[in-house]
Design a protein around this motif. Structure first.
Motif, PDB file in Angstrom:
ATOM      1  N   GLU A 179     -22.476   3.194   0.854  1.00  0.00           N
ATOM      2  CA  GLU A 179     -21.136   2.612   0.797  1.00  0.00           C
ATOM      3  C   GLU A 179     -20.039   3.638   1.021  1.00  0.00           C
ATOM      4  N   ALA A 180     -20.234   4.849   0.493  1.00  0.00           N
ATOM      5  CA  ALA A 180     -19.178   5.861   0.551  1.00  0.00           C
ATOM      6  C   ALA A 180     -19.402   6.887   1.666  1.00  0.00           C
ATOM      7  N   GLY A 181     -20.545   6.828   2.329  1.00  0.00           N
ATOM      8  CA  GLY A 181     -20.786   7.742   3.435  1.00  0.00           C
ATOM      9  C   GLY A 181     -21.099   9.160   3.031  1.00  0.00           C
ATOM     10  N   ASP A 182     -21.620   9.353   1.814  1.00  0.00           N
ATOM     11  CA  ASP A 182     -21.967  10.705   1.351  1.00  0.00           C
ATOM     12  C   ASP A 182     -23.056  11.293   2.252  1.00  0.00           C
ATOM     13  N   PRO A 183     -22.836  12.500   2.831  1.00  0.00           N
ATOM     14  CA  PRO A 183     -23.836  13.118   3.713  1.00  0.00           C
ATOM     15  C   PRO A 183     -24.949  13.839   2.953  1.00  0.00           C
ATOM     16  N   TYR A 184     -24.954  13.749   1.626  1.00  0.00           N
ATOM     17  CA  TYR A 184     -25.867  14.547   0.806  1.00  0.00           C
ATOM     18  C   TYR A 184     -27.330  14.355   1.201  1.00  0.00           C
ATOM     19  N   GLN A 185     -27.770  13.110   1.344  1.00  0.00           N
ATOM     20  CA  GLN A 185     -29.178  12.873   1.657  1.00  0.00           C
ATOM     21  C   GLN A 185     -29.572  13.507   2.990  1.00  0.00           C
ATOM     22  N   LYS A 186     -28.731  13.366   3.995  1.00  0.00           N
ATOM     23  CA  LYS A 186     -29.033  13.962   5.299  1.00  0.00           C
ATOM     24  C   LYS A 186     -29.098  15.487   5.206  1.00  0.00           C
ATOM     25  N   GLU A 187     -28.191  16.074   4.442  1.00  0.00           N
ATOM     26  CA  GLU A 187     -28.178  17.537   4.332  1.00  0.00           C
ATOM     27  C   GLU A 187     -29.379  18.039   3.529  1.00  0.00           C
ATOM     28  N   ILE A 188     -29.783  17.304   2.499  1.00  0.00           N
ATOM     29  CA  ILE A 188     -30.972  17.693   1.739  1.00  0.00           C
ATOM     30  C   ILE A 188     -32.219  17.617   2.617  1.00  0.00           C
ATOM     31  N   GLU A 189     -32.343  16.539   3.370  1.00  0.00           N
ATOM     32  CA  GLU A 189     -33.513  16.384   4.239  1.00  0.00           C
ATOM     33  C   GLU A 189     -33.542  17.466   5.313  1.00  0.00           C
ATOM     34  N   ALA A 190     -32.378  17.748   5.898  1.00  0.00           N
ATOM     35  CA  ALA A 190     -32.313  18.794   6.921  1.00  0.00           C
ATOM     36  C   ALA A 190     -32.624  20.159   6.316  1.00  0.00           C
ATOM     37  N   CYS A 191     -32.123  20.416   5.122  1.00  0.00           N
ATOM     38  CA  CYS A 191     -32.360  21.693   4.445  1.00  0.00           C
ATOM     39  C   CYS A 191     -33.849  21.881   4.152  1.00  0.00           C
ATOM     40  N   THR A 192     -34.508  20.823   3.697  1.00  0.00           N
ATOM     41  CA  THR A 192     -35.940  20.898   3.420  1.00  0.00           C
ATOM     42  C   THR A 192     -36.713  21.288   4.673  1.00  0.00           C
ATOM     43  N   SER A 193     -36.391  20.658   5.783  1.00  0.00           N
ATOM     44  CA  SER A 193     -37.073  20.975   7.046  1.00  0.00           C
ATOM     45  C   SER A 193     -36.819  22.413   7.478  1.00  0.00           C
ATOM     46  N   LEU A 194     -35.579  22.877   7.312  1.00  0.00           N
ATOM     47  CA  LEU A 194     -35.247  24.248   7.700  1.00  0.00           C
ATOM     48  C   LEU A 194     -35.982  25.270   6.831  1.00  0.00           C
ATOM     49  N   ILE A 195     -36.108  24.983   5.549  1.00  0.00           N
ATOM     50  CA  ILE A 195     -36.846  25.898   4.668  1.00  0.00           C
ATOM     51  C   ILE A 195     -38.306  25.953   5.071  1.00  0.00           C
ATOM     52  N   MET A 196     -38.893  24.798   5.365  1.00  0.00           N
ATOM     53  CA  MET A 196     -40.300  24.779   5.789  1.00  0.00           C
ATOM     54  C   MET A 196     -40.484  25.513   7.116  1.00  0.00           C
ATOM     55  N   ASP A 197     -39.535  25.374   8.031  1.00  0.00           N
ATOM     56  CA  ASP A 197     -39.612  26.107   9.303  1.00  0.00           C
ATOM     57  C   ASP A 197     -39.524  27.613   9.055  1.00  0.00           C
ATOM     58  N   THR A 198     -38.640  28.008   8.142  1.00  0.00           N
ATOM     59  CA  THR A 198     -38.484  29.433   7.824  1.00  0.00           C
ATOM     60  C   THR A 198     -39.724  29.969   7.123  1.00  0.00           C
ATOM     61  N   LEU A 199     -40.293  29.175   6.233  1.00  0.00           N
ATOM     62  CA  LEU A 199     -41.513  29.571   5.528  1.00  0.00           C
ATOM     63  C   LEU A 199     -42.672  29.748   6.492  1.00  0.00           C
ATOM     64  N   GLN A 212     -14.497   0.796  -4.456  1.00  0.00           N
ATOM     65  CA  GLN A 212     -15.348   0.648  -3.283  1.00  0.00           C
ATOM     66  C   GLN A 212     -15.021  -0.629  -2.508  1.00  0.00           C
ATOM     67  N   GLU A 213     -14.760  -1.714  -3.207  1.00  0.00           N
ATOM     68  CA  GLU A 213     -14.444  -2.986  -2.557  1.00  0.00           C
ATOM     69  C   GLU A 213     -13.232  -3.602  -3.237  1.00  0.00           C
ATOM     70  N   SER A 214     -12.482  -4.412  -2.493  1.00  0.00           N
ATOM     71  CA  SER A 214     -11.372  -5.133  -3.103  1.00  0.00           C
ATOM     72  C   SER A 214     -11.910  -6.336  -3.863  1.00  0.00           C
ATOM     73  N   TRP A 215     -11.160  -6.747  -4.849  1.00  0.00           N
ATOM     74  CA  TRP A 215     -11.587  -7.875  -5.680  1.00  0.00           C
ATOM     75  C   TRP A 215     -11.416  -9.185  -4.907  1.00  0.00           C
ATOM     76  N   GLU A 216     -12.418 -10.062  -5.009  1.00  0.00           N
ATOM     77  CA  GLU A 216     -12.321 -11.390  -4.413  1.00  0.00           C
ATOM     78  C   GLU A 216     -12.809 -12.395  -5.433  1.00  0.00           C
ATOM     79  N   TRP A 217     -12.079 -13.511  -5.543  1.00  0.00           N
ATOM     80  CA  TRP A 217     -12.525 -14.569  -6.443  1.00  0.00           C
ATOM     81  C   TRP A 217     -13.586 -15.412  -5.748  1.00  0.00           C
ATOM     82  N   GLY A 218     -14.408 -16.070  -6.527  1.00  0.00           N
ATOM     83  CA  GLY A 218     -15.417 -16.967  -5.959  1.00  0.00           C
ATOM     84  C   GLY A 218     -16.778 -16.312  -5.863  1.00  0.00           C
TER      85      GLY A 218
END
Length: 387
Positions: free
Chosen positions: A205-225, A344-350
């Protein structure tokens, strides 16, 4: 000559057991940790959560010596960074700004003003960006800068994230290799990366890049290892009833045990210092889960702390930032202008999806309040004689 400073940003942690409840209150008062439809609910809910969780959290901190080592380690990192910068010909004062405990970010800014710093590098000690970690500190700093005219002449620049920094990756690979080599068959050991989780809504919902950066970081560490070991990435430290990033660390460990894994090295990928999540959650709780799952050869890679390659990497980040175009706080906090961060979202009735989301959140707040009141014996229902 211009006076140069480096502001290190971190979460903070209670120094002693008496600090646990106020630390938790500060943590859950931040709308980036728990986002509510009505801002006036933030502090009452933070009080409820910190009150209900304080005893258990104190027990956890007691098991690791009675407090968090985060401040001490961060101070050691600051000293080591200053020395590394001097070796590179760059003199700089190092300042520590914690988000939720002393020394607070505001205290660090006061010292920066006192020392009349002209050039400042803002460096979060989070390799990967998240709206709940670096983002929260950046937004606080942006607010401080807007409200304090004496800060406007300071020529600052921001380092948003640095999970791709070669020295950081090399330091991580070195620590992992050292642990692997303690096993009889190093290449067969399962490498288990455990990152601090965030709610799924932050990403979707908020577009946080955290998951993508964690996944990319994991791959880079494994490549370096550059080793053939199988590996898994999972997420720890979730709280509350909402869905967090999966797989969850404890569930992933159980599944690996069912698959016959016997040797495991856990890598705390989103942490650069020892603290409660490494010393208690991984070393005690997850070790027990692993042993119950048949994984008896369980080791944990230490946090980077003051690893010389890591400190040198931080120094390189600072030097490069000083010699690169300025990055302003508005550039690293502009995410909130592109997505509906809060609310995150505006209030809507119903019977609309938005209304259902809000109704669920409000119901969750009052359910939490009821549970806490039942536990503590204090609150409006008791006052009214209804409980």
């Amino acid at each position: 000559m211009a006076r140069t400073g480096v502001l290190l940003l971190n979460l903070g942690g209670p120094d002693q057991l008496d600090d646990v409840r106020p630390f938790l209150f500060n943590l859950f008062s931040d709308p980036e940790i728990i986002r509510l439809p009505f801002p006036w609910l933030q502090k009452p809910l933070a009080w409820l959560i910190s009150t209900s969780r304080a005893k258990k959290s104190q027990e956890n901190y007691r098991s690791i010596g009675g407090g968090s080592p985060l401040r001490r380690i961060t101070e050691e990192q600051a000293q080591a960074l200053q020395e590394s910068l001097e070796q590179k010909g760059q003199e700089a004062g190092i300042y520590i700004g914690m988000r939720y405990w002393h020394p607070f970010t505001e205290e660090a800014i006061a010292r920066i003003k006192r020392d009349r710093i002209d050039r400042l590098v803002i460096l979060p000690l989070y390799p990967q960006f998240s709206i709940s970690t670096s983002g929260s500190s950046f937004r606080l700093l942006e607010k401080i800068w807007q409200e304090d005219p004496y800060l406007r002449p300071v020529n600052y620049t921001v380092i948003r994230s640095w999970y791709e920094q070669p020295g950081y990756l090399q330091a991580m690979a070195q620590l992992i290799a050292t642990e692997l080599d303690q096993f009889e068959n190093p290449d067969n050991v399962h490498i288990f990366f455990s990152a601090h989780g965030v709610p799924v809504s932050y990403v979707e919902e908020a577009g946080d890049p955290y998951q993508k950066e964690i996944e990319a970081c994991t791959s880079l560490i494994m490549d370096t290892l550059n080793r053939p070991n199988p590996y898994t990435l999972a997420y720890q430290s979730r709280v509350g009833p909402v869905e967090w990033l999966k797989p969850y660390t404890e569930e992933a460990i159980v599944e690996l045990g069912k698959d016959g894994v016997k040797d495991m090295v856990v890598v705390p990928i989103s942490f650069v210092s020892e603290h409660i999540e490494t010393l208690e959650e991984i070393d005690i709780e997850y070790r027990e889960v692993a042993e119950e799952s048949g994984i008896h050869n369980f080791r944990r890679v230490p946090a980077l702390n003051t690893h010389p390659v890591f400190i040198d990497a931080l120094a390189d980040l600072v030097v490069n930032a000083l010699n690169s175009p300025k990055v302003e706080l508005s550039q690293v906090t502009q995410m909130k202008k592109k997505v509906k961060m809060y609310p995150q979202e505006s209030w809507e009735w119903g019977l609309t999806p938005s209304a259902e989301v809000w109704n669920g959140r409000v119901a969750m707040i009052f359910l939490i309040a009821l549970v806490v009141e039942l536990i503590t014996g204090h609150g409006p229902l008791h006052f009214a004689g209804l409980l």
